[in-house]
Design a protein around this motif. Structure first.
Motif, short mmCIF file in Angstrom:
data_model
loop_
_atom_site.label_atom_id
_atom_site.label_comp_id
_atom_site.label_asym_id
_atom_site.label_seq_id
_atom_site.Cartn_x
_atom_site.Cartn_y
_atom_site.Cartn_z
N ALA A 215 -7.27 12.36 -16.07
CA ALA A 215 -5.97 12.07 -15.47
C ALA A 215 -6.14 11.58 -14.03
CB ALA A 215 -5.09 13.32 -15.50
N TYR A 216 -7.04 12.22 -13.29
CA TYR A 216 -7.29 11.79 -11.92
C TYR A 216 -7.86 10.37 -11.88
CZ TYR A 216 -6.40 16.42 -9.90
OH TYR A 216 -5.80 17.59 -9.47
N LEU A 217 -8.75 10.06 -12.81
CA LEU A 217 -9.35 8.73 -12.84
C LEU A 217 -8.31 7.66 -13.18
CD1 LEU A 217 -12.78 9.44 -14.59
CD2 LEU A 217 -12.32 9.06 -12.15
N ILE A 218 -7.42 7.96 -14.10
CA ILE A 218 -6.37 7.01 -14.46
C ILE A 218 -5.44 6.77 -13.26
CG2 ILE A 218 -4.32 6.67 -15.89
CD1 ILE A 218 -5.79 8.14 -18.14
N ILE A 219 -5.09 7.86 -12.57
CA ILE A 219 -4.23 7.74 -11.39
C ILE A 219 -4.92 6.89 -10.32
CG2 ILE A 219 -3.19 9.00 -9.48
CD1 ILE A 219 -2.72 11.33 -11.40
N ALA A 220 -6.23 7.09 -10.16
CA ALA A 220 -6.97 6.33 -9.15
C ALA A 220 -6.94 4.84 -9.45
CB ALA A 220 -8.42 6.82 -9.09
N VAL A 221 -7.06 4.46 -10.72
CA VAL A 221 -7.02 3.04 -11.10
C VAL A 221 -5.63 2.46 -10.85
CG1 VAL A 221 -7.20 1.43 -13.03
CG2 VAL A 221 -8.87 3.27 -12.80
N VAL A 222 -4.59 3.20 -11.23
CA VAL A 222 -3.21 2.73 -11.03
C VAL A 222 -2.92 2.54 -9.53
CG1 VAL A 222 -0.78 3.32 -11.28
CG2 VAL A 222 -2.36 3.74 -13.17
N VAL A 223 -3.34 3.51 -8.72
CA VAL A 223 -3.11 3.44 -7.27
C VAL A 223 -3.87 2.27 -6.65
CG1 VAL A 223 -3.47 4.63 -5.08
CG2 VAL A 223 -2.57 5.88 -7.05
N PHE A 224 -5.06 1.99 -7.17
CA PHE A 224 -5.86 0.88 -6.66
C PHE A 224 -5.10 -0.44 -6.79
CE2 PHE A 224 -8.69 -2.68 -7.65
CZ PHE A 224 -9.45 -2.75 -6.50
N PHE A 225 -4.56 -0.72 -7.98
CA PHE A 225 -3.83 -1.97 -8.20
C PHE A 225 -2.50 -1.98 -7.43
CE2 PHE A 225 -6.65 -2.08 -11.95
CZ PHE A 225 -7.15 -3.36 -11.81
N ALA A 226 -1.87 -0.81 -7.31
CA ALA A 226 -0.63 -0.73 -6.54
C ALA A 226 -0.89 -1.05 -5.07
CB ALA A 226 -0.01 0.66 -6.67
N ARG A 227 -2.00 -0.57 -4.57
CA ARG A 227 -2.34 -0.83 -3.17
C ARG A 227 -2.69 -2.29 -2.95
NH1 ARG A 227 -7.26 -0.02 -0.01
NH2 ARG A 227 -6.66 0.18 2.17
N MET A 228 -3.37 -2.92 -3.88
CA MET A 228 -3.69 -4.35 -3.76
C MET A 228 -2.41 -5.18 -3.71
SD MET A 228 -6.93 -4.68 -3.42
CE MET A 228 -6.77 -3.17 -2.46
N TRP A 229 -1.43 -4.82 -4.53
CA TRP A 229 -0.15 -5.53 -4.53
C TRP A 229 0.56 -5.34 -3.19
CZ3 TRP A 229 4.76 -3.64 -3.77
CH2 TRP A 229 5.81 -4.55 -3.96
N LEU A 230 0.51 -4.10 -2.69
CA LEU A 230 1.18 -3.79 -1.43
C LEU A 230 0.57 -4.59 -0.28
CD1 LEU A 230 3.35 -1.76 -0.28
CD2 LEU A 230 1.41 -0.34 0.41
N LYS A 231 -0.75 -4.72 -0.24
CA LYS A 231 -1.41 -5.45 0.84
C LYS A 231 -1.06 -6.93 0.80
CE LYS A 231 -5.61 -4.39 2.07
NZ LYS A 231 -5.42 -3.65 3.33
N ARG A 232 -0.97 -7.51 -0.41
CA ARG A 232 -0.60 -8.92 -0.52
C ARG A 232 0.87 -9.13 -0.21
NH1 ARG A 232 -3.97 -8.69 -5.19
NH2 ARG A 232 -2.10 -8.43 -6.47
N ARG A 233 1.70 -8.20 -0.65
CA ARG A 233 3.15 -8.34 -0.47
C ARG A 233 3.54 -8.30 0.99
NH1 ARG A 233 7.49 -8.84 0.84
NH2 ARG A 233 9.48 -8.36 -0.19
N PHE A 234 2.93 -7.38 1.77
CA PHE A 234 3.31 -7.20 3.17
C PHE A 234 2.25 -7.70 4.15
CE2 PHE A 234 5.82 -4.06 0.84
CZ PHE A 234 7.09 -4.28 1.36
N ASN A 235 1.22 -8.35 3.63
CA ASN A 235 0.17 -8.93 4.47
C ASN A 235 -0.40 -7.88 5.43
OD1 ASN A 235 -1.52 -10.97 5.42
ND2 ASN A 235 -0.09 -11.56 7.03
N ILE A 236 -0.80 -6.75 4.91
CA ILE A 236 -1.31 -5.65 5.72
C ILE A 236 -2.75 -5.96 6.12
CG2 ILE A 236 -1.86 -3.18 5.76
CD1 ILE A 236 0.32 -2.80 3.64
N THR A 237 -3.00 -5.91 7.41
CA THR A 237 -4.34 -6.19 7.93
C THR A 237 -4.98 -4.99 8.63
OG1 THR A 237 -3.40 -7.04 10.00
CG2 THR A 237 -3.82 -8.63 8.25
N THR A 238 -4.19 -3.94 8.86
CA THR A 238 -4.70 -2.76 9.55
C THR A 238 -4.75 -1.57 8.60
OG1 THR A 238 -3.71 -3.54 11.60
CG2 THR A 238 -4.39 -1.24 11.53
N SER A 239 -5.94 -1.23 8.17
CA SER A 239 -6.15 -0.07 7.30
C SER A 239 -7.60 0.33 7.39
CB SER A 239 -5.76 -0.40 5.85
OG SER A 239 -6.54 -1.47 5.36
#
Length: 241
Positions: A215-239
Motif C-alpha cells: 500500500a505504501y509503495l502504491i501511494i508513493a507511485v501515485v504521489v510521484f506522478f501527482a507531484r510531477m503534474w503539480l510542478k509542470r502546472r505551477f512551474n515550481i522551481t524551488t524544492s
C-alpha cells in the motif's frame, strides 16, 4: 551664404524641418511634453479610465510616466519606444508581471504542498520497502511508519521547507542574508522537524494505523506522478528535489 546657394535649398526640405521642430515643440507649459508624447499620454489616460484601477493608482502611474518621458524625450526617445503601444502599457499596469522572487512568494502554499508531497513520497517508499523486508526495525518503528504520523510529519516538513526557501531568497532591495543566518535557520528548521517527527512516532493504535508495504509503495507511485503534474502546472522551481 550667396543667393545662388540659398536657392539650391529645396523648399520641401525647409518645410520638413519646420514640421519636425513643431512636432517636438512642447504643447503644454505645465508638462512640456512633445506633441507626440502628449498625445500618447492623453490616450493613456483614456485607456486607464476604462480600467478598474483606483484614482490614486492612475495618478501615480501617469505622473511616473510623465516624469520619465520628460527625462528621456530630450534624447529623442518617444513614449511608444519606452512603453510600447497604449494597449500594451495598460495591460502591463493592470496585470504586472511578477519577478521570480515575487512569483515564488505568491505561490508559497503551492511550494509547501510540493515539498510536503515529496517528503510523503519518500516516507511511503522507505516504509514500503521495509514492510516487504519485514525487519525488526519496522516493528520497532510502529508509530513512525503509521499513515497519520507520515502525513502530519510531511505536511509540517513541507511548510517549513517552503518558508525556509522563502527566507533564504534575496530580498527585493538586494540585501543578502549572511551565511551564518542561513546555517542557523537551516539547523533550527531541522531541529523543529525532528521534534515533530519524534512526537508523531509516539502515536500508536487506531489513530495511526500502519499500512501494508504494498500500500505504501502504491501511494508513493501515485504521489510521484501527482507531484510531477503539480510542478509542470505551477512551474515550481524551488524544492528540495
Amino acid at each position: 551664404m550667396s543667393e545662388s546657394e540659398t536657392s539650391k535649398t529645396p523648399r520641401n526640405a525647409v518645410a520638413g524641418a519646420k514640421q519636425a521642430q513643431a512636432a517636438e515643440r512642447p504643447v503644454h507649459e505645465a508638462t512640456e511634453l512633445t506633441k507626440r508624447n502628449a498625445e500618447y499620454m492623453r490616450q493613456m489616460c483614456k485607456s486607464l479610465d476604462a480600467t478598474a484601477l483606483s484614482g490614486e493608482k492612475k495618478t501615480a502611474v501617469l505622473n511616473e510616466m510623465t516624469s520619465t518621458l520628460l527625462a528621456e524625450q530630450g534624447r529623442g526617445t518617444t513614449a511608444r519606444q519606452l512603453y510600447g503601444t497604449v494597449q500594451e502599457r495598460t495591460e502591463e499596469i493592470v496585470n504586472p508581471k511578477k519577478t521570480p522572487v515575487e512569483r515564488q512568494k505568491a505561490n508559497y502554499w503551492v511550494t509547501a504542498l510540493d515539498n510536503g508531497l515529496m517528503l510523503f513520497m519518500i516516507f511511503c517508499l522507505m516504509y514500503g520497502i521495509m514492510g516487504f523486508i519485514g525487519t525488526n526495525a519496522t516493528k520497532n518503528s510502529a508509530g513512525a511508519n503509521g499513515i497519520t504520523a507520515i502525513l502530519i510529519t510531511s505536511a509540517i516538513g513541507g511548510l517549513g521547507v517552503a518558508k525556509l526557501f522563502e527566507y533564504l531568497m534575496p530580498a527585493k532591495d538586494g540585501k543578502k542574508v549572511s551565511l551564518w543566518k542561513k546555517i542557523a535557520w537551516s539547523v533550527l528548521a531541522i531541529i523543529v522537524w525532528m521534534l515533530v517527527f519524534t512526537t508523531m512516532s509516539m502515536i500508536q493504535g487506531p489513530l495511526n494505523p500502519v499500512l501494508p508495504g504494498i500500500a505504501y509503495l502504491i501511494i508513493a507511485v501515485v504521489v510521484f506522478f501527482a507531484r510531477m503534474w503539480l510542478k509542470r502546472r505551477f512551474n515550481i522551481t524551488t524544492s528540495m528535489f
